[in-house]
Write an enzyme that holds these catalytic residues in place. Structure first.
Site, PDB file in Angstrom:
ATOM      1  N   LYS A  10       0.817  -1.221   0.000  1.00  0.00           N
ATOM      2  CA  LYS A  10       0.000   0.000   0.000  1.00  0.00           C
ATOM      3  C   LYS A  10       0.856   1.280   0.000  1.00  0.00           C
ATOM      4  O   LYS A  10       2.056   1.234   0.270  1.00  0.00           O
ATOM      5  CB  LYS A  10      -0.940  -0.042   1.216  1.00  0.00           C
ATOM      6  CG  LYS A  10      -1.941  -1.207   1.164  1.00  0.00           C
ATOM      7  CD  LYS A  10      -2.927  -1.128   2.330  1.00  0.00           C
ATOM      8  CE  LYS A  10      -3.933  -2.278   2.274  1.00  0.00           C
ATOM      9  NZ  LYS A  10      -4.955  -2.154   3.331  1.00  0.00           N
ATOM     10  N   TYR A  50     -12.543  -2.161  -3.577  1.00  0.00           N
ATOM     11  CA  TYR A  50     -13.064  -2.255  -2.212  1.00  0.00           C
ATOM     12  C   TYR A  50     -14.589  -2.181  -2.164  1.00  0.00           C
ATOM     13  O   TYR A  50     -15.157  -1.797  -1.129  1.00  0.00           O
ATOM     14  CB  TYR A  50     -12.455  -1.152  -1.348  1.00  0.00           C
ATOM     15  CG  TYR A  50     -11.034  -1.464  -0.877  1.00  0.00           C
ATOM     16  CD1 TYR A  50     -10.778  -2.566  -0.063  1.00  0.00           C
ATOM     17  CD2 TYR A  50      -9.964  -0.649  -1.223  1.00  0.00           C
ATOM     18  CE1 TYR A  50      -9.498  -2.857   0.384  1.00  0.00           C
ATOM     19  CE2 TYR A  50      -8.666  -0.929  -0.774  1.00  0.00           C
ATOM     20  CZ  TYR A  50      -8.446  -2.033   0.030  1.00  0.00           C
ATOM     21  OH  TYR A  50      -7.186  -2.321   0.482  1.00  0.00           O
ATOM     22  N   ASN A 113      -2.013   0.317   6.674  1.00  0.00           N
ATOM     23  CA  ASN A 113      -1.465  -0.904   7.269  1.00  0.00           C
ATOM     24  C   ASN A 113      -0.603  -1.710   6.298  1.00  0.00           C
ATOM     25  O   ASN A 113      -0.476  -2.916   6.407  1.00  0.00           O
ATOM     26  CB  ASN A 113      -2.583  -1.749   7.900  1.00  0.00           C
ATOM     27  CG  ASN A 113      -3.633  -2.167   6.901  1.00  0.00           C
ATOM     28  OD1 ASN A 113      -3.508  -1.883   5.708  1.00  0.00           O
ATOM     29  ND2 ASN A 113      -4.657  -2.846   7.359  1.00  0.00           N
ATOM     30  N   HIS A 116      -2.123  -5.527   1.599  1.00  0.00           N
ATOM     31  CA  HIS A 116      -3.411  -6.195   1.407  1.00  0.00           C
ATOM     32  C   HIS A 116      -3.141  -7.630   0.984  1.00  0.00           C
ATOM     33  O   HIS A 116      -2.220  -7.875   0.207  1.00  0.00           O
ATOM     34  CB  HIS A 116      -4.230  -5.512   0.295  1.00  0.00           C
ATOM     35  CG  HIS A 116      -5.403  -6.342  -0.153  1.00  0.00           C
ATOM     36  ND1 HIS A 116      -6.610  -6.304   0.497  1.00  0.00           N
ATOM     37  CD2 HIS A 116      -5.512  -7.286  -1.130  1.00  0.00           C
ATOM     38  CE1 HIS A 116      -7.425  -7.192  -0.076  1.00  0.00           C
ATOM     39  NE2 HIS A 116      -6.785  -7.788  -1.067  1.00  0.00           N
ATOM     40  N   GLU A 127      -9.817 -10.607  -7.294  1.00  0.00           N
ATOM     41  CA  GLU A 127      -8.805  -9.551  -7.158  1.00  0.00           C
ATOM     42  C   GLU A 127      -7.670  -9.710  -8.169  1.00  0.00           C
ATOM     43  O   GLU A 127      -7.188  -8.718  -8.732  1.00  0.00           O
ATOM     44  CB  GLU A 127      -8.268  -9.538  -5.731  1.00  0.00           C
ATOM     45  CG  GLU A 127      -9.331  -9.087  -4.730  1.00  0.00           C
ATOM     46  CD  GLU A 127      -8.923  -9.210  -3.270  1.00  0.00           C
ATOM     47  OE1 GLU A 127      -9.722  -8.819  -2.415  1.00  0.00           O
ATOM     48  OE2 GLU A 127      -7.802  -9.691  -2.982  1.00  0.00           O
TER      49      GLU A 127
HETATM   50  N1  UDP Z   1      -9.725  -0.381   7.236  1.00  0.00           N
HETATM   51  C1  UDP Z   1      -9.856   0.874   7.817  1.00  0.00           C
HETATM   52  N2  UDP Z   1     -10.543   0.987   8.984  1.00  0.00           N
HETATM   53  C2  UDP Z   1     -11.130  -0.079   9.607  1.00  0.00           C
HETATM   54  C3  UDP Z   1     -11.004  -1.355   9.006  1.00  0.00           C
HETATM   55  C4  UDP Z   1     -10.307  -1.469   7.834  1.00  0.00           C
HETATM   56  O1  UDP Z   1      -9.337   1.857   7.288  1.00  0.00           O
HETATM   57  O2  UDP Z   1     -11.738   0.089  10.669  1.00  0.00           O
HETATM   58  C5  UDP Z   1      -8.990  -0.521   5.970  1.00  0.00           C
HETATM   59  C6  UDP Z   1      -7.608  -1.184   6.132  1.00  0.00           C
HETATM   60  O3  UDP Z   1      -6.695  -0.559   5.224  1.00  0.00           O
HETATM   61  C7  UDP Z   1      -7.919  -2.621   5.753  1.00  0.00           C
HETATM   62  C8  UDP Z   1      -8.937  -2.426   4.630  1.00  0.00           C
HETATM   63  O4  UDP Z   1      -9.736  -1.336   5.073  1.00  0.00           O
HETATM   64  O5  UDP Z   1      -6.740  -3.309   5.342  1.00  0.00           O
HETATM   65  C9  UDP Z   1      -9.828  -3.616   4.361  1.00  0.00           C
HETATM   66  O6  UDP Z   1     -10.437  -4.014   5.572  1.00  0.00           O
HETATM   67  P1  UDP Z   1     -10.559  -5.558   5.977  1.00  0.00           P
HETATM   68  O7  UDP Z   1     -11.474  -5.622   7.158  1.00  0.00           O
HETATM   69  O8  UDP Z   1     -10.923  -6.348   4.762  1.00  0.00           O
HETATM   70  O9  UDP Z   1      -9.079  -5.930   6.504  1.00  0.00           O
HETATM   71  P2  UDP Z   1      -7.883  -6.793   5.876  1.00  0.00           P
HETATM   72  O10 UDP Z   1      -8.495  -7.975   5.167  1.00  0.00           O
HETATM   73  O11 UDP Z   1      -7.115  -5.891   4.948  1.00  0.00           O
HETATM   74  O12 UDP Z   1      -7.047  -7.192   7.071  1.00  0.00           O
END
Ligand code: UDP
Length: 139
Positions: A10, A50, A113, A116, A127
């Protein structure tokens, strides 16, 4: 079971030149990079990618973040690639991520974070096809 998964490094990580360190962890975990490209996502691409989160309160901010700088998209292949990659990524929120995971070491916060990774075979397929065509995938 040899599987494929989709990865994004990212903008928070590309902005700190962490691509090499993150890819080293991916390869050290036994995952092979079978396709890779660095792109700047458009707003439309990020929204589409997303779309499952479009009703979530963080959606707008997430799309802004994902379009704020370049990302490195790749297809990873290996034994249980989906689960394997999720394990080395760590929890979504770096505050909850286990020691030694990519997010524990590099992520800035729950949004920025660093990586992905697909969470299931159906999402991996969606994806991968969202960003790559079959001619761009080796092996
Ligand atoms: N995210 C965010 N706030 C939240 C939860 C998720 O900004 O409270 C963002 C974060 O970058 C995350 C992405 O949305 O990686 C997708 O969320 P998901 O719950 O699918 O988490 P992941 O599978 O990436 O761990």
């Amino acid at each position: 079971m040899i599987q494929r998964t989709f990865s994004i490094i990212k903008p928070d990580a590309t902005g700190r030149n962490l691509e090499g360190k993150i890819l080293a962890r991916i390869q050290d975990a036994g995952l092979n990079v079978v396709a890779m490209k660095k792109i700047r996502m458009t707003q439309e691409q990020a929204e589409g990618f997303y779309h499952v989160h479009k009703e979530r309160p963080f959606f707008q901010s997430l799309v802004e973040f994902m379009t704020s700088g370049p990302v490195v998209c790749s297809v990873l292949e290996g034994e249980n690639a989906i689960e394997n990659y999720r394990a080395i990524m760590g929890a979504t929120n770096p505050a909850d991520a286990a020691e030694g995971t990519i997010r524990k070491e590099f992520a800035e916060n729950i949004e920025a974070n660093s990586v992905h990774g697909s969470d299931a075979p159906e999402t991996a397929e969606y994806e991968i096809n969202y960003f790559f065509n079959h001619l761009e995938i080796t092996g």
